[in-house]
Write a protein that holds these residues in place. Structure first.
Motif: not given
Length: 118
Positions: A34-49
């Motif tokens: 249930g964890q998600v992480f990645g790149l939104a274009g410039v910034n790294r993102v992290r959260g849940t799904w």
């Protein structure tokens, strides 16, 4: 049910193909827990799904706060907006993911998305 586990690279947002430096191409990695992480274009993102039937929702998502080129920042705002609202998920094949919500997006399975350029 759609199998989201793995890394997915955005190839289109709002009907426009995403091109440009591979390093700035948005991607998301879905962990089975249930964890998600990645790149939104410039910034790294992290959260849940969470996937409920065909509805994909993201829990709190946090990101770093760097600035970048205007086109990358515009793309990032679209990705963050998409992560902020539920989307309907479809998978025309096992390597393509389509999200239809506040925005439309197409992603492809790409285990190398986010790798540092060689």
């Amino acid at each position: 049910m759609v199998d989201l586990a793995g890394t997915w690279r955005f190839t289109a947002l709002e009907g426009a193909d995403i091109d440009g430096a591979l390093r700035a191409t948005p991607f998301l990695t879905f962990d089975g827990d249930g964890q998600v992480f990645g790149l939104a274009g410039v910034n790294r993102v992290r959260g849940t799904w969470r996937l409920d039937g065909r509805t994909l929702s993201f829990g709190p998502v946090v990101s770093t706060l760097m600035a970048g080129p205007p086109d990358a920042m515009t793309r990032e705002q679209q990705v963050l907006r998409l992560l902020g609202e539920p989307s309907t998920v479809s998978a025309p094949d096992s390597d393509t993911l389509e999200l239809d919500g506040v925005l439309q997006a197409r992603l492809v399975r790409d285990p190398h998305a986010g790798d540092e350029p060689a």
